[in-house]
Design a protein around this motif. Structure first.
Motif, mmCIF file in Angstrom:
data_model
loop_
_atom_site.group_PDB
_atom_site.id
_atom_site.type_symbol
_atom_site.label_atom_id
_atom_site.label_comp_id
_atom_site.label_asym_id
_atom_site.label_seq_id
_atom_site.Cartn_x
_atom_site.Cartn_y
_atom_site.Cartn_z
ATOM 1 N N ASP A 130 0.813 -1.220 0.000
ATOM 2 C CA ASP A 130 0.000 0.000 0.000
ATOM 3 C C ASP A 130 0.845 1.268 0.000
ATOM 4 O O ASP A 130 0.424 2.294 -0.541
ATOM 5 C CB ASP A 130 -0.940 0.024 1.212
ATOM 6 C CG ASP A 130 -2.086 -0.952 1.060
ATOM 7 O OD1 ASP A 130 -2.381 -1.369 -0.082
ATOM 8 O OD2 ASP A 130 -2.696 -1.312 2.094
ATOM 9 N N ASP A 131 2.033 1.221 0.589
ATOM 10 C CA ASP A 131 2.854 2.429 0.662
ATOM 11 C C ASP A 131 3.723 2.639 -0.574
ATOM 12 O O ASP A 131 4.443 3.634 -0.667
ATOM 13 C CB ASP A 131 3.716 2.422 1.923
ATOM 14 C CG ASP A 131 4.684 1.258 1.987
ATOM 15 O OD1 ASP A 131 4.584 0.335 1.153
ATOM 16 O OD2 ASP A 131 5.557 1.273 2.885
ATOM 17 N N ALA A 132 3.674 1.747 -1.558
ATOM 18 C CA ALA A 132 4.446 1.902 -2.801
ATOM 19 C C ALA A 132 3.676 2.800 -3.765
ATOM 20 O O ALA A 132 2.483 2.609 -3.982
ATOM 21 C CB ALA A 132 4.716 0.549 -3.441
ATOM 22 N N GLU A 133 4.363 3.748 -4.356
ATOM 23 C CA GLU A 133 3.757 4.683 -5.309
ATOM 24 C C GLU A 133 4.148 4.263 -6.723
ATOM 25 O O GLU A 133 5.310 4.404 -7.118
ATOM 26 C CB GLU A 133 4.245 6.103 -5.031
ATOM 27 C CG GLU A 133 3.594 7.153 -5.878
ATOM 28 C CD GLU A 133 2.119 7.341 -5.562
ATOM 29 O OE1 GLU A 133 1.364 7.644 -6.507
ATOM 30 O OE2 GLU A 133 1.725 7.203 -4.400
ATOM 31 N N PRO A 134 3.212 3.714 -7.531
ATOM 32 C CA PRO A 134 3.552 3.292 -8.899
ATOM 33 C C PRO A 134 4.123 4.458 -9.709
ATOM 34 O O PRO A 134 3.612 5.574 -9.653
ATOM 35 C CB PRO A 134 2.219 2.828 -9.483
ATOM 36 C CG PRO A 134 1.366 2.526 -8.303
ATOM 37 C CD PRO A 134 1.805 3.481 -7.232
ATOM 38 N N GLN A 135 5.198 4.166 -10.452
ATOM 39 C CA GLN A 135 5.835 5.202 -11.261
ATOM 40 C C GLN A 135 5.765 4.895 -12.749
ATOM 41 O O GLN A 135 5.428 5.755 -13.541
ATOM 42 C CB GLN A 135 7.295 5.362 -10.845
ATOM 43 C CG GLN A 135 8.035 6.422 -11.629
ATOM 44 C CD GLN A 135 9.479 6.537 -11.183
ATOM 45 O OE1 GLN A 135 9.990 5.728 -10.424
ATOM 46 N NE2 GLN A 135 10.148 7.558 -11.664
ATOM 47 N N SER A 136 6.122 3.649 -13.144
ATOM 48 C CA SER A 136 6.112 3.317 -14.571
ATOM 49 C C SER A 136 5.945 1.820 -14.763
ATOM 50 O O SER A 136 6.298 1.021 -13.903
ATOM 51 C CB SER A 136 7.405 3.783 -15.252
ATOM 52 O OG SER A 136 8.521 3.092 -14.724
ATOM 53 N N VAL A 137 5.392 1.473 -15.920
ATOM 54 C CA VAL A 137 5.298 0.077 -16.338
ATOM 55 C C VAL A 137 6.443 -0.155 -17.316
ATOM 56 O O VAL A 137 6.576 0.563 -18.305
ATOM 57 C CB VAL A 137 3.937 -0.231 -16.996
ATOM 58 C CG1 VAL A 137 3.898 -1.653 -17.521
ATOM 59 C CG2 VAL A 137 2.800 0.010 -16.007
ATOM 60 N N ARG A 138 7.275 -1.141 -17.004
ATOM 61 C CA ARG A 138 8.419 -1.494 -17.854
ATOM 62 C C ARG A 138 8.073 -2.771 -18.603
ATOM 63 O O ARG A 138 7.712 -3.763 -17.990
ATOM 64 C CB ARG A 138 9.660 -1.707 -17.003
ATOM 65 C CG ARG A 138 10.139 -0.473 -16.288
ATOM 66 C CD ARG A 138 11.201 -0.802 -15.268
ATOM 67 N NE ARG A 138 12.324 -1.488 -15.848
ATOM 68 C CZ ARG A 138 13.551 -0.970 -15.972
ATOM 69 N NH1 ARG A 138 13.784 0.251 -15.518
ATOM 70 N NH2 ARG A 138 14.524 -1.657 -16.511
#
Length: 154
Positions: A130-138
């Motif tokens: 829950d505390d991870a902030e998605p940044q990009s899909v590789r």
């Protein structure tokens, strides 16, 4: 002394460098103004991204969220090209698709079809704390390394 050792090690490391470069993701291809990123003549874009609505019957572990990424593809190699997807968070941690806690839809969530006609593209799911902030899909394909697609999430 350190400079001398580095000077001696550089030529002897040539074989290792020759093996490492083509097998890793080193050349990111990001989207242009039109939203499409191109690698190896194939273009991908992130068509949709957000928390998943459909979840499996197994309860999720406490403190985790399932994210859904829909990837659109453009370009036809004439043959299918299987790709793998990872979700990278703001701290640089990467999360692969495929888990018993994620929707699988006949295992199509584990890979994306990057090229090969009308079936190109796909939907992948990721399980993040829950505390991870998605940044990009590789997205990467073994045949196209060291290039890969890096698709920022909205």
């Amino acid at each position: 002394m350190v400079v001398a050792l580095a000077g001696l090690a550089w030529p002897t490391s040539q074989v290792a460098r020759d093996l490492w470069w083509p097998r890793g993701e080193h050349v990111a291809r990001s989207p242009g103004g039109d939203g499409w990123a191109t690698a190896g003549g194939l273009s991908l874009r992130l068509a949709a991204f957000g928390p998943a609505d459909e979840l499996p019957d197994d309860p999720l572990p406490d403190g985790y969220t399932v994210w859904r990424a829909e990837i659109a593809a453009d370009g036809d190699r004439g043959e299918p090209l299987a790709c793998t997807a990872q979700l990278q968070d703001g701290d640089g941690h990467r999360y692969a698709s495929g888990s018993r806690y994620l929707p699988s839809y006949d295992d199509k969530s584990i890979s994306v079809e990057c090229g090969g006609g009308p079936e190109a593209g796909g939907v992948v799911y990721f399980l993040l704390p829950d505390d991870a902030e998605p940044q990009s899909v590789r997205v990467s394909a073994l045949e196209l390394l060291p290039e890969y697609w890096e698709l920022p999430v909205p």
